[in-house]
Design an enzyme around this catalytic site. Structure first.
Site, PDB file in Angstrom:
ATOM      1  N   ASP A   1       4.533  14.909  11.488  1.00 15.71           N
ATOM      2  CA  ASP A   1       4.994  14.953   9.907  1.00 15.71           C
ATOM      3  C   ASP A   1       3.644  15.087   8.931  1.00 15.71           C
ATOM      4  O   ASP A   1       3.348  13.973   8.127  1.00 15.71           O
ATOM      5  CB  ASP A   1       5.603  13.693   9.620  1.00 15.71           C
ATOM      6  CG  ASP A   1       6.265  13.621   8.344  1.00 15.71           C
ATOM      7  OD1 ASP A   1       6.602  14.577   7.838  1.00 15.71           O
ATOM      8  OD2 ASP A   1       6.884  12.534   8.081  1.00 15.71           O
TER       9      ASP A   1
ATOM     10  N   LYS B   1       1.639  -3.159   9.014  1.00 16.62           N
ATOM     11  CA  LYS B   1       2.501  -2.471   8.770  1.00 16.62           C
ATOM     12  C   LYS B   1       3.740  -3.234   9.426  1.00 16.62           C
ATOM     13  O   LYS B   1       3.726  -3.665  10.406  1.00 16.62           O
ATOM     14  CB  LYS B   1       2.595  -1.106   9.360  1.00 16.62           C
ATOM     15  CG  LYS B   1       3.912  -0.128   9.465  1.00 16.62           C
ATOM     16  CD  LYS B   1       3.484   1.264   9.805  1.00 16.62           C
ATOM     17  CE  LYS B   1       4.780   2.153   9.615  1.00 16.62           C
ATOM     18  NZ  LYS B   1       4.540   3.315   9.793  1.00 16.62           N
TER      19      LYS B   1
ATOM     20  N   ALA C   1       8.276   6.199   6.695  1.00 12.86           N
ATOM     21  CA  ALA C   1       9.745   6.563   7.024  1.00 12.86           C
ATOM     22  C   ALA C   1      10.024   5.407   8.013  1.00 12.86           C
ATOM     23  O   ALA C   1      11.251   5.063   7.897  1.00 12.86           O
ATOM     24  CB  ALA C   1       9.752   7.948   7.826  1.00 12.86           C
ATOM     25  N   ASN C   2       9.285   4.628   8.556  1.00 11.32           N
ATOM     26  CA  ASN C   2       9.865   3.512   9.423  1.00 11.32           C
ATOM     27  C   ASN C   2       9.061   2.182   8.909  1.00 11.32           C
ATOM     28  O   ASN C   2       9.233   1.358   9.841  1.00 11.32           O
ATOM     29  CB  ASN C   2       9.934   4.156  10.628  1.00 11.32           C
ATOM     30  CG  ASN C   2       8.590   4.683  11.324  1.00 11.32           C
ATOM     31  OD1 ASN C   2       7.619   4.527  10.400  1.00 11.32           O
ATOM     32  ND2 ASN C   2       8.708   5.360  12.401  1.00 11.32           N
ATOM     33  N   GLY C   3       8.611   1.979   7.922  1.00 15.17           N
ATOM     34  CA  GLY C   3       8.090   0.648   7.566  1.00 15.17           C
ATOM     35  C   GLY C   3       7.175   0.641   6.329  1.00 15.17           C
ATOM     36  O   GLY C   3       7.161   1.677   5.692  1.00 15.17           O
ATOM     37  N   ILE C   4       6.872  -0.722   5.973  1.00 17.01           N
ATOM     38  CA  ILE C   4       6.243  -0.774   4.905  1.00 17.01           C
ATOM     39  C   ILE C   4       4.818  -1.258   5.034  1.00 17.01           C
ATOM     40  O   ILE C   4       4.716  -2.093   5.994  1.00 17.01           O
ATOM     41  CB  ILE C   4       7.011  -1.831   4.029  1.00 17.01           C
ATOM     42  CG1 ILE C   4       8.224  -1.595   3.462  1.00 17.01           C
ATOM     43  CG2 ILE C   4       5.851  -2.043   2.532  1.00 17.01           C
ATOM     44  CD1 ILE C   4       8.986  -2.496   2.823  1.00 17.01           C
ATOM     45  N   VAL C   5       3.742  -0.676   4.453  1.00 16.73           N
ATOM     46  CA  VAL C   5       2.410  -1.138   4.705  1.00 16.73           C
ATOM     47  C   VAL C   5       1.875  -2.032   3.494  1.00 16.73           C
ATOM     48  O   VAL C   5       1.805  -1.575   2.338  1.00 16.73           O
ATOM     49  CB  VAL C   5       1.437   0.258   5.082  1.00 16.73           C
ATOM     50  CG1 VAL C   5       0.111  -0.381   5.362  1.00 16.73           C
ATOM     51  CG2 VAL C   5       2.240   0.949   6.008  1.00 16.73           C
TER      52      VAL C   5
ATOM     53  N   LEU D   1       0.755  -1.141  -0.062  1.00 15.08           N
ATOM     54  CA  LEU D   1       0.088  -0.098  -0.194  1.00 15.08           C
ATOM     55  C   LEU D   1       0.850   1.190  -0.081  1.00 15.08           C
ATOM     56  O   LEU D   1       0.528   2.231  -0.521  1.00 15.08           O
ATOM     57  CB  LEU D   1      -0.821  -0.211   1.152  1.00 15.08           C
ATOM     58  CG  LEU D   1      -2.159  -0.928   1.347  1.00 15.08           C
ATOM     59  CD1 LEU D   1      -2.817  -0.873   2.545  1.00 15.08           C
ATOM     60  CD2 LEU D   1      -3.056  -0.514   0.238  1.00 15.08           C
ATOM     61  N   GLY D   2       1.962   1.055   0.577  1.00 15.20           N
ATOM     62  CA  GLY D   2       2.776   2.294   0.722  1.00 15.20           C
ATOM     63  C   GLY D   2       4.115   2.071   1.495  1.00 15.20           C
ATOM     64  O   GLY D   2       4.194   0.936   2.174  1.00 15.20           O
TER      65      GLY D   2
END
Lengths: 246, 315
Positions: free
Chosen positions: B151, B53, B34-38, B30-31
């Site tokens: 952010d 995530k 800055a600190n992980g992949i979803v 999905l995306g």
């Protein structure tokens, strides 16, 4: 908590090994981070390797970046190293109390409390960061970006709840001595960071090792002259060394 | 130390939790934050879709989970008052045992939608007023629970059909009064030399103002950011932009206040935004100023009427 942040663009070529110097720093409780700044071309295999080795010996992080990402990278490295240092201390406690080696071994439900403590300490622990800037000739076009990145780092540090101080050094010095020159003593004032490097005259040599040693001395004594007296004392009697543990 | 260059897992990979043994099948990415992949995942044996995530770093991810848990518990107590219980935000927290190491992950509600800037590009800038209002409501909610988002950028704002707004990626959330953990230079108050990086309500409002300027006139914002040297960059350029550009005009007084940090809190900011977006519509519908031609035509018709009456009287 003490950190040295070395900003350089190449290999050291004079004096003591910077890797040994970084190991000494770690021994003194000072973490060494290294930012390699490269805009055009590469830093070279040797330079890249040395940067990684210095950070490893100094217990810190190394990154190679362009001037555009420098500010962000310095901010990230400083923060990450603070977290890492605190995490190490917390892990040690965990092992003593629970017999677990690290945070990762705890079940998620128990992690939350530990992380709350780490977050709290990250925000409140007093922090001193000594910036050591390579001012050899090749760095000249990058110094404006370095200065901006330092200002940006100061801004981030000011926002912390704990006291945060910066000091700025550059090397080599103009005179005969090849160690680091103090540009800015410990400060937490943003306005004192203006036009740091206008007076610098660039020289070709890159004595990274001796410069790191000089900064370690500065952490110890709060002055750059301390090094000399320490050497003399050490020659007089070996036992004297023990008195200077910080 | 983990690096951020971890490759994403392909579709079909089964993620089994180390502690709770739940199984999730990856559908797609999905995306990347800055600190992980979803990932979009489906719980094995069930039909429901979730967002999962995976963090690069256990500590960072747990810190984010702590924020989510705290938000969830506060939300729950509010929902009980209002008697509308939503589906849980945070579903499960666990580790995935990969070949060589454990990767922490959490599973949350999946929200379908597109990033704010893509939504506006597709649906048109008339939607800015409404989505902006809903985003401000979200921020106010967060502030009232004692957090700042930090952010704020278009990629972190998800808009679903009909302009419903959700904040995603809570990795940059910090407690009010603490330093902002994560930020992106354009939207950062410090980048514009407009104030500190201490998390307060005005920090998010500043980022919101930049976000709105970007949505309304991205080119102008780019120029403003480029024009000055980092050490002399300041809000003067932004303020002149707000005053000058016709595209920003409907929002100019709000934007000005947000950039200068003049709002006492996000509640006040929300109220003013509301007034601002609804004011022009009402003025437009009600008869405003009577045009001059109408007045003169009216006067002329009176004269003719008088003339006609006189004429009728005498004849």
């Amino acid at each position: 908590m003490k950190q040295i942040l070395l900003i350089t663009d190449g290999c050291s070529n004079v004096g003591a090994s910077p890797i040994l110097a970084a190991a000494h720093a770690l021994q003194e409780g000072i973490t060494v981070n290294v930012a390699g700044v490269v805009d055009y071309g590469t830093i070279g295999e040797l330079g890249g390797l040395e940067i990684a080795e210095i950070a490893k010996a100094g217990g810190g992080i190394s990154r190679i970046v362009g001037t555009r990402q420098l500010a962000q990278t310095m901010q990230m490295m400083t923060r990450k190293t603070v977290v890492q240092t605190i995490q190490q201390a917390v892990n040690k406690e965990l092992k003593e109390i629970l017999g677990h080696d690290s945070l990762e071994e705890l079940p998620p439900s128990q992690r939350s409390k530990v992380v709350t403590v780490v977050d709290e300490l990250t925000e409140t622990t007093p922090l001193q960061v000594a910036l050591l800037i390579d001012a050899s000739a090749s760095m000249k076009p990058k110094l404006a970006a370095v200065e901006d990145a330092i200002r940006d780092l100061m801004l981030s540090l000011q926002a912390r709840m704990g006291t945060s101080e910066l000091a700025v050094f550059h090397y080599p010095s103009r005179g005969s001595s090849e160690d680091a020159v103090l540009d800015l003593n410990w400060t937490s004032d943003l306005s004192s960071l203006r036009s740091l490097f206008q007076r610098i005259q660039m020289k070709g040599a890159t004595p990274t090792g001796p410069a790191i040693l000089k900064v370690i001395d500065f952490f110890r004594y709060g002055t750059l002259d301390g090094h000399q007296s320490w050497r003399q004392n050490a020659e007089e009697g070996e036992g004297m060394l023990g008195d200077y543990v910080v | 130390m983990t690096t951020s260059s971890n490759p994403a897992y392909p579709a079909g990979t089964i993620i089994t939790g180390k502690w709770r043994k739940s199984r999730f099948v990856i559908r797609r990415v999905l995306g990347q934050g800055a600190n992980g992949i979803v990932y979009l995942v489906q719980k094995a044996g069930y039909r429901g879709l979730y967002a999962l995530k995976m963090g690069y770093d256990t500590l960072d991810l747990q810190s984010e989970i702590n924020v989510l848990t705290s938000l969830q518990s506060q939300r729950k107590s509010q929902d009980l008052l209002k008697e509308n219980v939503k589906s849980p935000f945070l579903l499960e927290v666990d580790d995935f045992k990969d070949r060589n190491k454990d990767i922490p992950f959490y599973v949350m509600r999946y929200i379908e939608g597109s990033a704010l800037h893509l939504f506006i590009r597709k649906r048109g800038s008339e939607w800015i007023g409404l989505t902006g209002l809903r985003l401000l409501e979200k921020l106010r909610g967060l502030h009232q629970m004692g957090f700042v988002f930090g952010d704020l950028k278009p990629e972190n704002v998800l808009v679903s059909e009909y302009g419903r707004v959700e904040l995603i990626d809570y990795g940059g959330v910090s407690t009010i009064g603490r330093s902002v953990k994560q930020f992106t230079e354009w939207y950062d108050r410090g980048y514009w030399n407009a104030g500190s990086r201490t998390g307060d309500e005005a920090y998010d409002l500043f980022a919101f103002a930049i976000l709105m300027i970007q949505l309304l006139d991205e080119q102008a914002l780019k120029e403003a950011a480029k024009q000055q040297l980092p050490q002399t960059r300041n809000t003067a350029e932004l303020l002149s932009l707000i005053q000058r550009k016709t595209s920003l005009k409907p929002y100019s007084s709000w934007l000005r206040k947000a950039v200068l940090g003049e709002f006492a809190n996000s509640q006040q900011a929300l109220m003013m935004w509301k007034e601002q977006i609804y004011a022009p519509a009402i003025v437009g519908k009600l008869p405003g100023k009577t045009p001059r031609w109408l007045k003169s035509a009216f006067a002329f018709s009176i004269v003719i009427l008088c003339f006609a009456v006189c004429l009728a009287f005498f004849l």
